[in-house]
Design a protein around this motif. Sequence first.
Motif, PDB file in Angstrom:
ATOM      1  N   HIS A  30       0.841  -1.195   0.000  1.00 48.93           N
ATOM      2  CA  HIS A  30       0.000   0.000   0.000  1.00 48.93           C
ATOM      3  C   HIS A  30       0.880   1.251   0.000  1.00 48.93           C
ATOM      4  O   HIS A  30       1.985   1.224   0.511  1.00 48.93           O
ATOM      5  N   ASN A  31       0.342   2.308  -0.531  1.00 48.80           N
ATOM      6  CA  ASN A  31       1.106   3.549  -0.631  1.00 48.80           C
ATOM      7  C   ASN A  31       0.446   4.639   0.220  1.00 48.80           C
ATOM      8  O   ASN A  31       0.213   5.744  -0.248  1.00 48.80           O
ATOM      9  N   SER A  32       0.145   4.299   1.459  1.00 46.81           N
ATOM     10  CA  SER A  32      -0.549   5.259   2.318  1.00 46.81           C
ATOM     11  C   SER A  32       0.180   5.412   3.643  1.00 46.81           C
ATOM     12  O   SER A  32       1.065   4.635   3.968  1.00 46.81           O
ATOM     13  N   ALA A  33      -0.206   6.426   4.379  1.00 47.64           N
ATOM     14  CA  ALA A  33       0.356   6.645   5.712  1.00 47.64           C
ATOM     15  C   ALA A  33      -0.364   5.749   6.715  1.00 47.64           C
ATOM     16  O   ALA A  33      -1.520   5.385   6.528  1.00 47.64           O
ATOM     17  N   ILE A  34       0.334   5.408   7.788  1.00 49.71           N
ATOM     18  CA  ILE A  34      -0.250   4.667   8.904  1.00 49.71           C
ATOM     19  C   ILE A  34      -0.123   5.565  10.134  1.00 49.71           C
ATOM     20  O   ILE A  34       0.972   6.038  10.445  1.00 49.71           O
ATOM     21  N   VAL A  35      -1.233   5.818  10.797  1.00 48.75           N
ATOM     22  CA  VAL A  35      -1.244   6.684  11.972  1.00 48.75           C
ATOM     23  C   VAL A  35      -1.551   5.833  13.201  1.00 48.75           C
ATOM     24  O   VAL A  35      -2.578   5.147  13.249  1.00 48.75           O
ATOM     25  N   ILE A  36      -0.642   5.888  14.191  1.00 50.04           N
ATOM     26  CA  ILE A  36      -0.789   5.104  15.415  1.00 50.04           C
ATOM     27  C   ILE A  36      -0.744   6.044  16.610  1.00 50.04           C
ATOM     28  O   ILE A  36       0.231   6.773  16.790  1.00 50.04           O
ATOM     29  N   TYR A  37      -1.813   6.047  17.392  1.00 50.82           N
ATOM     30  CA  TYR A  37      -1.844   6.816  18.633  1.00 50.82           C
ATOM     31  C   TYR A  37      -1.330   5.924  19.765  1.00 50.82           C
ATOM     32  O   TYR A  37      -1.763   4.769  19.888  1.00 50.82           O
ATOM     33  N   LEU A  38      -0.463   6.465  20.587  1.00 46.51           N
ATOM     34  CA  LEU A  38       0.038   5.780  21.777  1.00 46.51           C
ATOM     35  C   LEU A  38      -0.545   6.489  22.992  1.00 46.51           C
ATOM     36  O   LEU A  38      -0.216   7.649  23.253  1.00 46.51           O
ATOM     37  N   ILE A  39      -1.414   5.805  23.702  1.00 47.86           N
ATOM     38  CA  ILE A  39      -2.182   6.420  24.779  1.00 47.86           C
ATOM     39  C   ILE A  39      -1.849   5.727  26.101  1.00 47.86           C
ATOM     40  O   ILE A  39      -1.883   4.499  26.188  1.00 47.86           O
ATOM     41  N   GLY A  40      -1.518   6.529  27.093  1.00 42.15           N
ATOM     42  CA  GLY A  40      -1.218   5.978  28.412  1.00 42.15           C
ATOM     43  C   GLY A  40      -0.561   7.023  29.286  1.00 42.15           C
ATOM     44  O   GLY A  40      -0.056   8.035  28.804  1.00 42.15           O
ATOM     45  N   ASP A  41      -0.562   6.765  30.579  1.00 44.56           N
ATOM     46  CA  ASP A  41       0.038   7.684  31.537  1.00 44.56           C
ATOM     47  C   ASP A  41       1.548   7.769  31.350  1.00 44.56           C
ATOM     48  O   ASP A  41       2.149   6.934  30.659  1.00 44.56           O
ATOM     49  N   LEU A  42       2.166   8.718  32.026  1.00 47.48           N
ATOM     50  CA  LEU A  42       3.622   8.808  32.048  1.00 47.48           C
ATOM     51  C   LEU A  42       4.202   7.489  32.549  1.00 47.48           C
ATOM     52  O   LEU A  42       3.708   6.930  33.534  1.00 47.48           O
ATOM     53  N   GLY A  43       5.199   6.982  31.853  1.00 45.33           N
ATOM     54  CA  GLY A  43       5.844   5.744  32.270  1.00 45.33           C
ATOM     55  C   GLY A  43       5.112   4.466  31.893  1.00 45.33           C
ATOM     56  O   GLY A  43       5.521   3.377  32.295  1.00 45.33           O
ATOM     57  N   ALA A  44       4.059   4.564  31.109  1.00 47.19           N
ATOM     58  CA  ALA A  44       3.272   3.374  30.760  1.00 47.19           C
ATOM     59  C   ALA A  44       3.941   2.504  29.702  1.00 47.19           C
ATOM     60  O   ALA A  44       3.527   1.367  29.501  1.00 47.19           O
ATOM     61  N   GLY A  45       4.962   3.034  29.009  1.00 50.43           N
ATOM     62  CA  GLY A  45       5.669   2.224  28.024  1.00 50.43           C
ATOM     63  C   GLY A  45       5.567   2.710  26.596  1.00 50.43           C
ATOM     64  O   GLY A  45       5.958   1.990  25.672  1.00 50.43           O
ATOM     65  N   LYS A  46       5.061   3.907  26.380  1.00 46.99           N
ATOM     66  CA  LYS A  46       4.893   4.425  25.019  1.00 46.99           C
ATOM     67  C   LYS A  46       6.228   4.537  24.282  1.00 46.99           C
ATOM     68  O   LYS A  46       6.354   4.101  23.136  1.00 46.99           O
ATOM     69  N   THR A  47       7.231   5.111  24.922  1.00 45.81           N
ATOM     70  CA  THR A  47       8.533   5.276  24.277  1.00 45.81           C
ATOM     71  C   THR A  47       9.256   3.939  24.180  1.00 45.81           C
ATOM     72  O   THR A  47       9.953   3.679  23.191  1.00 45.81           O
ATOM     73  N   THR A  48       9.089   3.071  25.146  1.00 45.66           N
ATOM     74  CA  THR A  48       9.688   1.740  25.083  1.00 45.66           C
ATOM     75  C   THR A  48       9.119   0.970  23.895  1.00 45.66           C
ATOM     76  O   THR A  48       9.859   0.330  23.133  1.00 45.66           O
ATOM     77  N   PRO A 123      -5.127  13.633  12.124  1.00 47.37           N
ATOM     78  CA  PRO A 123      -6.060  12.724  11.448  1.00 47.37           C
ATOM     79  C   PRO A 123      -6.469  11.601  12.399  1.00 47.37           C
ATOM     80  O   PRO A 123      -5.808  11.363  13.415  1.00 47.37           O
ATOM     81  N   ILE A 124      -7.516  10.914  12.072  1.00 44.80           N
ATOM     82  CA  ILE A 124      -7.956   9.774  12.879  1.00 44.80           C
ATOM     83  C   ILE A 124      -6.841   8.725  12.894  1.00 44.80           C
ATOM     84  O   ILE A 124      -6.131   8.555  11.902  1.00 44.80           O
ATOM     85  N   ALA A 125      -6.692   8.061  14.001  1.00 45.27           N
ATOM     86  CA  ALA A 125      -5.685   6.999  14.111  1.00 45.27           C
ATOM     87  C   ALA A 125      -6.182   5.754  13.400  1.00 45.27           C
ATOM     88  O   ALA A 125      -7.353   5.386  13.516  1.00 45.27           O
ATOM     89  N   ASP A 126      -5.278   5.103  12.680  1.00 46.95           N
ATOM     90  CA  ASP A 126      -5.601   3.785  12.137  1.00 46.95           C
ATOM     91  C   ASP A 126      -5.649   2.783  13.281  1.00 46.95           C
ATOM     92  O   ASP A 126      -6.517   1.920  13.329  1.00 46.95           O
ATOM     93  N   ILE A 127      -4.699   2.945  14.217  1.00 42.90           N
ATOM     94  CA  ILE A 127      -4.623   2.066  15.383  1.00 42.90           C
ATOM     95  C   ILE A 127      -4.407   2.915  16.627  1.00 42.90           C
ATOM     96  O   ILE A 127      -3.570   3.816  16.623  1.00 42.90           O
ATOM     97  N   GLU A 128      -5.149   2.625  17.667  1.00 39.71           N
ATOM     98  CA  GLU A 128      -4.888   3.199  18.984  1.00 39.71           C
ATOM     99  C   GLU A 128      -4.311   2.090  19.852  1.00 39.71           C
ATOM    100  O   GLU A 128      -4.850   0.988  19.905  1.00 39.71           O
ATOM    101  N   ILE A 129      -3.196   2.414  20.514  1.00 45.13           N
ATOM    102  CA  ILE A 129      -2.576   1.476  21.447  1.00 45.13           C
ATOM    103  C   ILE A 129      -2.712   2.090  22.834  1.00 45.13           C
ATOM    104  O   ILE A 129      -2.155   3.152  23.098  1.00 45.13           O
ATOM    105  N   HIS A 130      -3.494   1.438  23.679  1.00 45.21           N
ATOM    106  CA  HIS A 130      -3.713   1.908  25.044  1.00 45.21           C
ATOM    107  C   HIS A 130      -2.831   1.086  25.976  1.00 45.21           C
ATOM    108  O   HIS A 130      -3.009  -0.133  26.076  1.00 45.21           O
TER     109      HIS A 130
END
Length: 157
Positions: A30-48, A123-130
Motif C-alpha cells: 500500500h502507498n498510504s500513511a499509517i497513523v498510530i496513537y500511543l495512549i497511556g500515563d507517564l511511564g506506561a511504556g509508550k517510548t519503550t 487525522p484519525i488513528a488507524d490504530i490506537e494502542i492503550h
Amino acid sequence: MKPIILANEQETILFGKQLAEQCLNYLSNHNSAIVIYLIGDLGAGKTTFSRGFLQQLGHKGNVKSPTYTLVEPYHFNDFSVYHFDLYRLADPEELEFMGIREYFSSRSICLIEWPKQAQGILPIADIEIHLSYLALERSVCLQANTKTGQSIINLLH
C-alpha cells in the motif's frame, strides 16, 4: 479486543517489533500513511514500545521521546517514521505552523504520544494502542479505527 499482558520492558519492545513488522508488511502493498496513537500515563511504556518498533525497522541509535522537539523523524529506504510526543504542546495550532499535515503523506508511519493534546488537528488513528499499568506488568489494548488499522491488527494473529 482482549488485553495483552506485557510482563516487562523486553516484552514491550518485542510487542513494538511485532507491530512494526506488520506495518512494514502493510506498507509493502500500500502507498498510504499509517497513523498510530500511543495512549497511556507517564511511564506506561509508550517510548519503550516506540524503541522496539523503530529497532525492528532497522534504526540503530537511541530512541528518545521527542518531548521538547515535538517530532523526531526516522528515514528508511522507501518510507519514514515520525515519532511525535505532544505532552508539552501548549496550543494545537503550533502543529499547523510546523506543517503537521506533511508528516501524514504517503509512505509514512506516525507514532503519536499524547494525541489528545492536538484534538481537531490530527487525522484519525488507524490504530490506537492503550498502555496501562497492571501491578508490575503492562496491559495493552489495540483498537482499529480504520480498515488500514484492522488489516494490520489482523496480521498480528
